[in-house]
Design a protein around this motif. Structure first.
Motif, short mmCIF file in Angstrom:
data_model
loop_
_atom_site.label_atom_id
_atom_site.label_comp_id
_atom_site.label_asym_id
_atom_site.label_seq_id
_atom_site.Cartn_x
_atom_site.Cartn_y
_atom_site.Cartn_z
N ALA A 27 0.83 -1.20 0.00
CA ALA A 27 0.00 0.00 0.00
C ALA A 27 0.87 1.26 0.00
N GLY A 28 2.18 1.07 -0.15
CA GLY A 28 3.12 2.20 -0.20
C GLY A 28 4.48 1.67 -0.60
N GLY A 29 5.48 2.52 -0.72
CA GLY A 29 6.82 2.07 -1.09
C GLY A 29 6.91 1.80 -2.57
N LYS A 30 7.63 0.71 -2.95
CA LYS A 30 7.80 0.40 -4.37
C LYS A 30 6.55 -0.34 -4.89
N VAL A 31 5.79 0.36 -5.69
CA VAL A 31 4.47 -0.17 -6.06
C VAL A 31 4.43 -0.55 -7.53
N ASP A 32 3.83 -1.70 -7.83
CA ASP A 32 3.50 -2.05 -9.21
C ASP A 32 2.03 -1.64 -9.37
N PHE A 33 1.80 -0.59 -10.13
CA PHE A 33 0.44 -0.04 -10.19
C PHE A 33 -0.54 -0.91 -10.97
N ARG A 34 -0.08 -2.09 -11.45
CA ARG A 34 -1.04 -3.03 -12.04
C ARG A 34 -1.69 -3.89 -10.95
N PHE A 35 -1.10 -3.90 -9.76
CA PHE A 35 -1.58 -4.81 -8.72
C PHE A 35 -1.85 -4.03 -7.44
N LEU A 36 -3.12 -3.61 -7.28
CA LEU A 36 -3.47 -2.71 -6.17
C LEU A 36 -4.66 -3.22 -5.35
N PRO A 37 -4.61 -4.47 -4.86
CA PRO A 37 -5.80 -4.95 -4.13
C PRO A 37 -6.10 -4.12 -2.89
N PHE A 38 -5.10 -3.41 -2.35
CA PHE A 38 -5.31 -2.60 -1.15
C PHE A 38 -5.24 -1.10 -1.47
N GLY A 39 -5.27 -0.75 -2.75
CA GLY A 39 -5.06 0.65 -3.12
C GLY A 39 -3.63 1.03 -2.79
N VAL A 40 -3.34 2.32 -2.86
CA VAL A 40 -2.01 2.80 -2.53
C VAL A 40 -2.13 4.27 -2.19
N GLY A 41 -1.17 4.77 -1.41
CA GLY A 41 -1.18 6.20 -1.10
C GLY A 41 -2.02 6.54 0.12
N ARG A 42 -2.40 7.83 0.22
CA ARG A 42 -3.05 8.34 1.44
C ARG A 42 -4.27 7.56 1.86
N ARG A 43 -5.15 7.21 0.90
CA ARG A 43 -6.39 6.52 1.27
C ARG A 43 -6.26 5.02 1.11
N SER A 44 -5.03 4.51 1.03
CA SER A 44 -4.86 3.06 0.86
C SER A 44 -5.28 2.33 2.13
N CYS A 45 -5.38 1.00 2.01
CA CYS A 45 -5.87 0.21 3.12
C CYS A 45 -4.81 0.09 4.22
N PRO A 46 -5.10 0.63 5.40
CA PRO A 46 -4.12 0.47 6.48
C PRO A 46 -4.15 -0.95 7.07
N GLY A 47 -5.22 -1.70 6.74
CA GLY A 47 -5.37 -3.05 7.29
C GLY A 47 -4.53 -4.10 6.58
N ILE A 48 -3.76 -3.69 5.59
CA ILE A 48 -2.93 -4.66 4.85
C ILE A 48 -1.98 -5.42 5.79
N VAL A 49 -1.50 -4.74 6.83
CA VAL A 49 -0.55 -5.39 7.75
C VAL A 49 -1.21 -6.56 8.49
#
Ligand code: HEM
Length: 492
Positions: free
Chosen positions: A390-412
């Motif tokens: 949801a942050g760091g080095k992102v492959d923008f083709r694969f975003l099941p948790f979104g990315v950036g400010r409104r990304s999923c904080p529950g990924i952890v």
């Protein structure tokens, strides 16, 4: 020219009765006072003005899209079920960013990795809000929650307050022992239930706050509390939220909407993913076997725990492949730009609803090899550098948790929980389709907000691979969910 005339004819035929009806109900006296001969002329003039006004309002540099008609916009052309597959097919016609008019509102659909980067990351502030509508307002008390609230101070405060009790590696570290114990109890209950072997199980979710059960079902928690003494007792996530309320940082309503957010954003998403994973594992026995082999080769008889999940790449690839093929929130949670913005060279009118078709980014055959196949190996071969982050080095083709400010904080939490659940099931059972069936039906349902399995199936654990070593207290059948705000119940 003929095409434009046809479009104009379509607009006239749809709009004339609508305007007529509107006039009749809004100004009935006006409607009655004018002669029947003048009415068609009046309506036609009104219509031409409406069309000119609409055409002008759409002629600025907005993204392409089907020609909207006054009042309805594109609703009559595209319908109400704007799911990820329909939007993917429209993107092939109108491009990687296109606009639909839904009534007077704009829906902007993004179907390209670079533009997703713009919306979620590079212009994350500009597009970091959430659209509002009557339904959201009712379910969130006019934005008193966190998930659906607009970008601003309230969102920042809620995200800060929720981070400490829910979304840190320390939380994962503190609670993972309890998750593992809860999962072992579920496995034991399945093994001790004779019906499971003959008839299989249907896993479903129930919303309960198992306040007293949780102490019964988590002896490990009792042990940790006893060892640390009352002063340093481990409190549950909700205790931290209630503390924030007692300190006056948030209101009681905010607390309620946090619980509601967790129900929707955390429990349902994880449960849908579990269900997809189980279905795909049943349909792919070789994947089950490979996970077992990896666990036995790498861990040499040790249990899978949260702390050794990173040693099991094939298991992690299975989790990723499940989230890729069956992206649980296929269009992410809708975003919104509070002010007019630029995207891909187009002007995005202010307060547009902007959705990123994350499912299509992860299933577009132009970017993925045979995307319709469930093949965890892809994440060890051609996609070995693609991570669910949801942050760091992102492959923008694969975003099941979104990315950036409104990304999923529950990924952890979500990734280790899914890894643990899959490993516990696969190491203890060989999961098969119910008698008489070759495969579990993996048809989808939903798509606008969530993507879940259409027909809940029964998975039959055909073979117990190990013996249960835990004893259960009486007929206890509630299991504490890792977050202590819900329960997963297993009914047979
Ligand atoms: C497989 C499980 C999960 C998936 C696939 C998932 C996916 C997502 C997605 C796609 C978003 C929206 C991202 C965006 O709009 O750009 C989101 C937001 C969110 N998720 Fe998750 N999620 C999962 C589990 C969880 C869990 C376990 C929690 C909490 C314990 C959680 C809490 C949240 C919250 C609070 C937000 C809103 C963030 C914000 O608006 O600032 N999610 N999730």
């Amino acid at each position: 020219m003929g095409h434009s005339a046809a479009k104009f004819g379509f607009i006239c035929s749809v709009s004339a009765p609508a305007l007529g009806l509107l006039t009749k109900f809004t100004f009935p006296s006006f409607f009655l006072s004018i002669s029947p001969n003048i009415l068609p002329i009046t309506l036609s003039i009104a219509l031409v003005f409406a069309f000119i006004f609409f055409a002008l309002s759409n002629s600025s540099n907005n993204p392409p899209g089907p020609l909207p008609v006054p009042i309805f916009g594109n609703w009559l052309q595209v319908g109400n079920d704007l799911n990820h597959r329909l939007l993917a097919s429209l993107s092939q016609k109108y491009g990687s960013v296109f606009r639909l008019k839904l009534g007077y509102k704009n829906l902007v659909v993004v179907s390209d990795a670079e533009l997703a980067n713009q919306v979620l990351h590079a212009q994350g502030v500009e597009f970091g809000s959430r659209p509002r509508n009557v339904v959201f307002d009712i379910f969130t008390g006019n934005g008193q929650d966190m998930v659906f609230t607009i970008y601003g101070d309230h969102w920042r405060k809620m995200r800060r307050i929720m981070t400490l009790p829910f979304f840190t590696n320390k939380v994962v570290h503190n609670y993972s022992g309890m998750w593992e114990e809860e999962m072992d109890l579920v496995v034991c209950d399945l093994m001790n239930n004779p019906k499971v072997k003959s008839e299989g199980i249907l896993i479903s979710l129930c919303y309960v706050l198992p306040q007293n059960q949780r102490h019964k079902t988590t002896p490990i928690k009792g042990r940790i509390m006893a060892a640390n003494g009352e002063k340093h007792k481990i409190s549950c996530a909700m205790d931290h939220i209630i503390d924030a309320q007692l300190k006056g940082e948030i209101s009681e309503e905010n607390v309620i909407y946090i619980v509601e957010n967790i129900n929707v954003a955390a429990i349902e998403t994880t449960l849908w993913s579990m269900e997809w994973a189980i279905a795909e594992l049943v349909n792919h026995p070789t994947v089950q076997q490979k996970i077992r082999e990896e666990i036995s080769t790498v861990l040499k008889g040790k249990e899978v725990t949260e702390s050794n999940l990173h040693e099991l790449p094939y298991l992690q690839a299975t989790v990723k492949e499940t989230l890729r093929l069956h992206t649980p929130i296929p269009l992410l949670v809708p975003h919104m730009n509070l002010e007019e913005a630029k995207l891909g060279g187009y002007t995005i009118p202010k307060e547009s609803k902007v959705v990123v078709n994350a499912w299509w980014l992860a299933n577009n055959p132009a970017w993925w090899k045979n995307p319709e196949e469930f093949r965890p190996e892809r994440f060890l071969q051609e996609e070995s550098s693609t991570e669910a982050v949801a942050g760091g080095k992102v492959d923008f083709r694969f975003l099941p948790f979104g990315v950036g400010r409104r990304s999923c904080p529950g990924i952890v939490l979500a990734l280790p929980i899914l890894g643990l659940i899959i490993s516990k099931l696969v190491t203890n059972f060989e999961m098969k389709p119910p008698n008489g069936m070759e495969k579990i039906d993996v048809s989808e349902k939903g798509g606008q907000f969530s993507l879940h399995i259409a027909n809940h199936s029964t998975a039959a654990p055909a073979l117990e691979l190990r013996r249960c070593s835990l004893s259960l207290e009486g007929n206890e059948r509630y299991y504490c969910c890792p977050l202590f705000v819900g329960g997963v119940s297993v009914f047979s």
